[in-house]
Every structure is written in C-alpha cells, then in structure tokens.
Design a protein around this motif. Structure first.
Motif, PDB file in Angstrom:
ATOM      1  N   GLY A 114       0.921  -1.278   0.059  1.00 23.28           N
ATOM      2  CA  GLY A 114      -0.089   0.072   0.094  1.00 23.28           C
ATOM      3  C   GLY A 114       0.812   1.262  -0.066  1.00 23.28           C
ATOM      4  N   SER A 115       0.348   2.072  -0.258  1.00 24.46           N
ATOM      5  CA  SER A 115       1.158   3.704  -0.438  1.00 24.46           C
ATOM      6  C   SER A 115       1.704   3.944   0.866  1.00 24.46           C
ATOM      7  CB  SER A 115      -0.186   4.937  -0.719  1.00 24.46           C
ATOM      8  OG  SER A 115      -1.077   4.369  -1.589  1.00 24.46           O
ATOM      9  N   TRP A 116       1.191   3.565   1.939  1.00 19.57           N
ATOM     10  CA  TRP A 116       1.713   4.128   3.265  1.00 19.57           C
ATOM     11  C   TRP A 116       2.425   2.665   4.073  1.00 19.57           C
ATOM     12  CZ3 TRP A 116       1.934   8.979   2.638  1.00 19.57           C
ATOM     13  CH2 TRP A 116       0.473   9.416   2.109  1.00 19.57           C
ATOM     14  N   GLN A 117       2.705   1.570   3.257  1.00 19.55           N
ATOM     15  CA  GLN A 117       3.412   0.701   3.938  1.00 19.55           C
ATOM     16  C   GLN A 117       4.702   0.382   3.490  1.00 19.55           C
ATOM     17  OE1 GLN A 117       0.554  -2.349   2.436  1.00 19.55           O
ATOM     18  NE2 GLN A 117       0.040  -2.889   4.390  1.00 19.55           N
ATOM     19  N   GLY A 118       5.788   0.447   4.236  1.00 19.94           N
ATOM     20  CA  GLY A 118       6.836   0.116   4.495  1.00 19.94           C
ATOM     21  C   GLY A 118       7.315  -1.111   5.148  1.00 19.94           C
ATOM     22  N   LEU A 119       8.481  -1.826   4.890  1.00 19.89           N
ATOM     23  CA  LEU A 119       8.903  -3.164   5.677  1.00 19.89           C
ATOM     24  C   LEU A 119      10.231  -2.821   6.311  1.00 19.89           C
ATOM     25  CD1 LEU A 119       8.445  -6.052   6.330  1.00 19.89           C
ATOM     26  CD2 LEU A 119       9.765  -6.736   4.347  1.00 19.89           C
ATOM     27  N   TYR A 120       9.913  -3.148   7.561  1.00 20.79           N
ATOM     28  CA  TYR A 120      11.201  -2.477   8.641  1.00 20.79           C
ATOM     29  C   TYR A 120      11.792  -4.012   9.262  1.00 20.79           C
ATOM     30  CZ  TYR A 120       9.545   2.043   7.801  1.00 20.79           C
ATOM     31  OH  TYR A 120       9.094   3.103   7.201  1.00 20.79           O
ATOM     32  N   VAL A 121      13.011  -4.055   9.718  1.00 16.45           N
ATOM     33  CA  VAL A 121      13.392  -4.845  10.507  1.00 16.45           C
ATOM     34  C   VAL A 121      13.445  -4.008  11.930  1.00 16.45           C
ATOM     35  CG1 VAL A 121      15.747  -5.932  11.630  1.00 16.45           C
ATOM     36  CG2 VAL A 121      14.998  -6.402   9.064  1.00 16.45           C
ATOM     37  N   TRP A 122      12.846  -4.639  12.999  1.00 18.81           N
ATOM     38  CA  TRP A 122      12.822  -4.012  14.353  1.00 18.81           C
ATOM     39  C   TRP A 122      13.780  -4.760  15.278  1.00 18.81           C
ATOM     40  CZ3 TRP A 122       7.254  -2.718  16.656  1.00 18.81           C
ATOM     41  CH2 TRP A 122       7.459  -1.912  17.845  1.00 18.81           C
ATOM     42  N   GLU A 123      14.952  -3.990  15.135  1.00 17.67           N
ATOM     43  CA  GLU A 123      15.904  -4.495  16.587  1.00 17.67           C
ATOM     44  C   GLU A 123      15.188  -3.979  17.910  1.00 17.67           C
ATOM     45  OE1 GLU A 123      18.249  -6.039  18.316  1.00 17.67           O
ATOM     46  OE2 GLU A 123      19.279  -5.608  16.226  1.00 17.67           O
ATOM     47  N   HIS A 124      15.294  -5.050  18.618  1.00 12.57           N
ATOM     48  CA  HIS A 124      14.734  -4.969  19.836  1.00 12.57           C
ATOM     49  C   HIS A 124      15.741  -4.877  20.990  1.00 12.57           C
ATOM     50  CE1 HIS A 124      10.862  -5.511  18.365  1.00 12.57           C
ATOM     51  NE2 HIS A 124      10.887  -6.494  17.863  1.00 12.57           N
ATOM     52  N   ARG A 125      16.992  -5.271  20.762  1.00 10.08           N
ATOM     53  CA  ARG A 125      18.226  -5.220  21.600  1.00 10.08           C
ATOM     54  C   ARG A 125      18.733  -3.741  21.389  1.00 10.08           C
ATOM     55  NH1 ARG A 125      20.231  -9.941  23.815  1.00 10.08           N
ATOM     56  NH2 ARG A 125      20.824  -8.303  25.501  1.00 10.08           N
TER      57      ARG A 125
ATOM     58  N   GLY C  37      -3.010 -26.287  -2.041  1.00 17.39           N
ATOM     59  CA  GLY C  37      -2.053 -25.084  -1.728  1.00 17.39           C
ATOM     60  C   GLY C  37      -2.493 -24.283  -0.744  1.00 17.39           C
ATOM     61  N   LEU C  38      -2.154 -22.992  -0.981  1.00 18.52           N
ATOM     62  CA  LEU C  38      -2.383 -21.949  -0.104  1.00 18.52           C
ATOM     63  C   LEU C  38      -3.059 -20.820  -0.605  1.00 18.52           C
ATOM     64  CD1 LEU C  38       1.196 -21.911   1.521  1.00 18.52           C
ATOM     65  CD2 LEU C  38      -0.811 -22.368   2.760  1.00 18.52           C
ATOM     66  N   CYS C  39      -3.954 -19.968   0.214  1.00 14.93           N
ATOM     67  CA  CYS C  39      -4.448 -18.858  -0.206  1.00 14.93           C
ATOM     68  C   CYS C  39      -4.166 -17.617   0.759  1.00 14.93           C
ATOM     69  CB  CYS C  39      -5.867 -19.013   0.073  1.00 14.93           C
ATOM     70  SG  CYS C  39      -6.878 -17.377  -0.149  1.00 14.93           S
ATOM     71  N   HIS C  40      -3.406 -16.712   0.292  1.00 14.18           N
ATOM     72  CA  HIS C  40      -2.814 -15.674   1.016  1.00 14.18           C
ATOM     73  C   HIS C  40      -3.737 -14.398   0.871  1.00 14.18           C
ATOM     74  CE1 HIS C  40       0.164 -12.200   1.610  1.00 14.18           C
ATOM     75  NE2 HIS C  40       0.559 -13.124   2.790  1.00 14.18           N
ATOM     76  N   VAL C  41      -3.925 -13.629   2.012  1.00 20.35           N
ATOM     77  CA  VAL C  41      -4.863 -12.545   2.012  1.00 20.35           C
ATOM     78  C   VAL C  41      -3.827 -11.659   2.474  1.00 20.35           C
ATOM     79  CG1 VAL C  41      -6.830 -11.533   2.615  1.00 20.35           C
ATOM     80  CG2 VAL C  41      -6.896 -13.763   2.300  1.00 20.35           C
ATOM     81  N   PHE C  42      -4.036 -10.332   1.838  1.00 18.21           N
ATOM     82  CA  PHE C  42      -3.080  -9.023   2.205  1.00 18.21           C
ATOM     83  C   PHE C  42      -3.841  -7.945   2.169  1.00 18.21           C
ATOM     84  CE2 PHE C  42       0.093  -5.779   1.488  1.00 18.21           C
ATOM     85  CZ  PHE C  42       1.202  -6.087   2.307  1.00 18.21           C
ATOM     86  N   ILE C  43      -3.585  -7.261   3.385  1.00 20.74           N
ATOM     87  CA  ILE C  43      -4.554  -5.704   3.539  1.00 20.74           C
ATOM     88  C   ILE C  43      -3.379  -4.692   3.211  1.00 20.74           C
ATOM     89  CG2 ILE C  43      -4.157  -5.695   5.780  1.00 20.74           C
ATOM     90  CD1 ILE C  43      -7.341  -4.525   5.709  1.00 20.74           C
ATOM     91  N   HIS C  44      -3.626  -3.616   2.192  1.00 22.45           N
ATOM     92  CA  HIS C  44      -2.840  -2.613   1.752  1.00 22.45           C
ATOM     93  C   HIS C  44      -2.872  -1.475   2.683  1.00 22.45           C
ATOM     94  CE1 HIS C  44      -1.788  -4.876  -1.854  1.00 22.45           C
ATOM     95  NE2 HIS C  44      -2.888  -5.227  -1.748  1.00 22.45           N
ATOM     96  N   HIS C  45      -2.995  -1.729   4.269  1.00 18.67           N
ATOM     97  CA  HIS C  45      -3.334  -0.623   4.952  1.00 18.67           C
ATOM     98  C   HIS C  45      -2.467  -0.890   6.048  1.00 18.67           C
ATOM     99  CE1 HIS C  45      -6.460   0.823   2.074  1.00 18.67           C
ATOM    100  NE2 HIS C  45      -6.706  -0.569   1.859  1.00 18.67           N
ATOM    101  N   THR C  46      -2.516   0.534   7.077  1.00 16.91           N
ATOM    102  CA  THR C  46      -1.406   0.247   8.117  1.00 16.91           C
ATOM    103  C   THR C  46      -2.767   0.763   9.391  1.00 16.91           C
ATOM    104  OG1 THR C  46      -0.738   2.292   8.047  1.00 16.91           O
ATOM    105  CG2 THR C  46       0.844   0.686   7.139  1.00 16.91           C
TER     106      THR C  46
END
Lengths: 142, 142, 142
Positions: A114-125, C37-46
């Motif tokens: 989505g437009s506002w989605q990013g993927l992050y590694v979250w370091e907890h240490r 198989g598998l069905c993957h559902v994804f939501i494009h929002h945060t």
C-alpha cells in the motif's frame, strides 16, 4: 510455470529501532523476474522482528517504541530470563507480539505494498547486531 | 518444477503451555524431497496458536506465560464471553496476539531456522486438548 | 503443475469493528480451481488489519475490541502522531499487534479453516473506509 528464488540479506543494526528494508527487498524481487506471486521475508532471530508499518511519519515508529516500552518495559521484575541484560526478555516478547515472517504479494514484478506501507527490521536489543534475513520469491514470470 | 505437499499433524496438549513441534515439522519437510521453498504450518483453532521462540532456555517460555497472564489475566472482568470458563476469552486474545500460521523457508531440504529458533504449539486453555495442524510444503526439488 | 492466481477485493467498512470476509475469500478460491495449496490474503493498509477469530459468538469480537481499547486507548497521551485524531496512532498499534497478511491452506478446493475459524477485516479507525485486499491463490489442480 512456477519459479522459486531464495537469497540471504544481512542487516546491520545500531541497536534498538526500526530499519527500512523495503528497497532492498524490492531489488531482490526485481532480479528474479517474477511477475505475479509472493515474496516471503523471514528473520532468523528471536530478539529482532519484522514490521509492516506506516512509512511517512517517523513519529509513528517512535510511538510504537514508546508503546512497547510501556507494555514490556526493560528490566521488568516479572522476568527470570535476564542473563543478557534488562532488554533480553523484553526483546523476545516484542518479537512474539510482532512478526518473524511476512509475505507480500508480487504484482507486475513489484512488491504490492500500500502507499503507506514500508517493511522494517525492528531491532529490539540495545546493542548493535547483524541480522540475517531469507527472502523467498515464488511465482510466475508470465 | 514446483511441488505441493500437504499433511495433517495432531498435537496432544496437557493444558496451557508450549509444545515443541520443530522436529515433527522437520520430518515432514524431509519426506517431501523439497530442497528450496517454504513450509507453512497452520493451526485450526482459535484458543491455541503457533510460536517461533527462543529454544535454549525454558525460562523464556515461562516468562512469556507470565507476560500473557499479566496482559490478559484469566477471569478478567472485562470479558463477557465466559461460557467455557475464566480461560476461554483470554485464550482467544492470546491467539490473536500471536500466530495461527507460520511460514518458514526451506533451504537445502531443511527448515531454515535460526540457531535459537524453535516452533511451538502454544496451548492457551488449561484443559488438555488435541490440536490439529496442516503442514503445506511447496517448492522445488532441484 | 503449479497455478498462480491473484485478485483484488474491496471491503467497505462503516468504522471500527470486524467484517467477515470468509465467504468472499472462499469464492475466490473456488473460482481458481486450485485443489491443494495456499490462499494468501493481504491488506494494503496500516490502520486496518486481518483477524482469524472465533466465528460463532459475536461477544468474542466485542471482547477483543474491549481488550484493545484497554491496551491501546484512543487519545493515549503517550502518542505524538495524532494528526488524524485520537484513533490514528492506536489504529497503527492495533495493526502491528495483529496481522497484515494471513495464509490459509487450501484442501480439496476449499479454505481449510477450523470449525470455529472465520477471517475478518478489522477496521481500527472510527470513520468509514474502503479497504483493499489482494488474494493470491497458489497450488495444484490435481
């Protein structure tokens, strides 16, 4: 026809916080030539995790840190597993409350975020760590 | 070439706690002959869940129990869904806060877990239950 | 042989609450002809997420709302990201504590859900929203 691709990524963290890996994962997807399918990202650790999160305002991720610090405070006397310090067990709890693996659709050869989605590694240490990810891209080139 | 394999596993629990299923899932993966791909594990219940967690010190999982007991205490007066007892609704909440499905990369024919990662069924009810899992292994034999 | 199918769904919400999408996702799976198989559902929002949850007693989902409201209250003074109102940052936190993507096994051409499992879109904002999902179905027709 179905293709399978797998590669490793390393992410060097400078201690607790979030590290944007969206572009690096996107690059991996682009190199595979997969047009439609799924990209699965996995982190091989139990004290760092993955986070799909709002990517525009850094205050969101700062607020997430504040939230976790309130719910799972460092040094919480509840915990017995404290060998590696006051952030040891809270890191495991944060990891369990978030994700070790995230699958994102691949559409027209790109991560369908989505437009506002990013993927992050979250370091907890609190200390710096080298974190290892495996990216598995599966799908069709057609 | 892409292969699909699916099988069922039953896990008998003796009440609330974590049950290591890593070796059983690894055996399923080995039998498929898949070399590179993904192994997806799914639990068909809403009061037990899956947990990727530190596998060396049992205190970690005891501390996780203590954390959940603090955040979602049995008998919490907040809850109206209490037909099956004081652990009924807390079990659903714990299930929502953790995972019903986990996908793990398969690399060189084995689950590519980190050194400290194990896969557990987390029983959230106090009574003994038989829990059903579906394991789907997908990937390439090449 | 392996098949890949991907389609979009829109879910119109009337504000905070859970919206059952099980039947719509099941229909998508049926149309693909995939048997295993598998069905993957994804939501494009945060600020909305996916929820696998008990589907028989609506009180379960009401209790989940009450739980989230206690853990992440609207208007929490902890938060700085408040541009869109008192439910803005709590919606992001709820999204992080639950799921943006869910994979469900496909067995004999149908979603292999447990008897008490339903799939819901969980709208975390108070206002009505149109939420976009991507459904990826992968597997074999044999």
């Amino acid at each position: 026809m179905s293709d399978w691709h797998q590669s490793s990524l390393e992410v060097d963290t400078a201690g607790r916080g979030t590290y944007d890996v969206t572009d690096r994962i996107q690059r991996v997807v682009g190199e595979t030539g997969v047009r439609i399918g799924l990209c699965h990202v996995f982190i091989h650790h139990t004290s760092a995790s993955l986070l799909l999160c709002e990517n525009a305002d850094p205050a969101v991720r700062a607020d997430l840190e504040a939230f976790m610090q309130r719910v799972v405070p460092d040094g919480d006397p509840l915990f017995n597993h404290v060998q590696e310090g006051p952030d040891d067990m809270p890191a495991h709890v944060r990891s369990v409350l978030t994700e070790s693996g995230v699958a994102i659709p691949v559409t027209r050869g790109a991560l369908a975020l989505g437009s506002w989605q990013g993927l992050y590694v979250w370091e907890h240490r609190h200390g710096a760590h080298r974190r290892r990810l495996t990216v598995t891209v599966q799908g069709s080139r057609d």
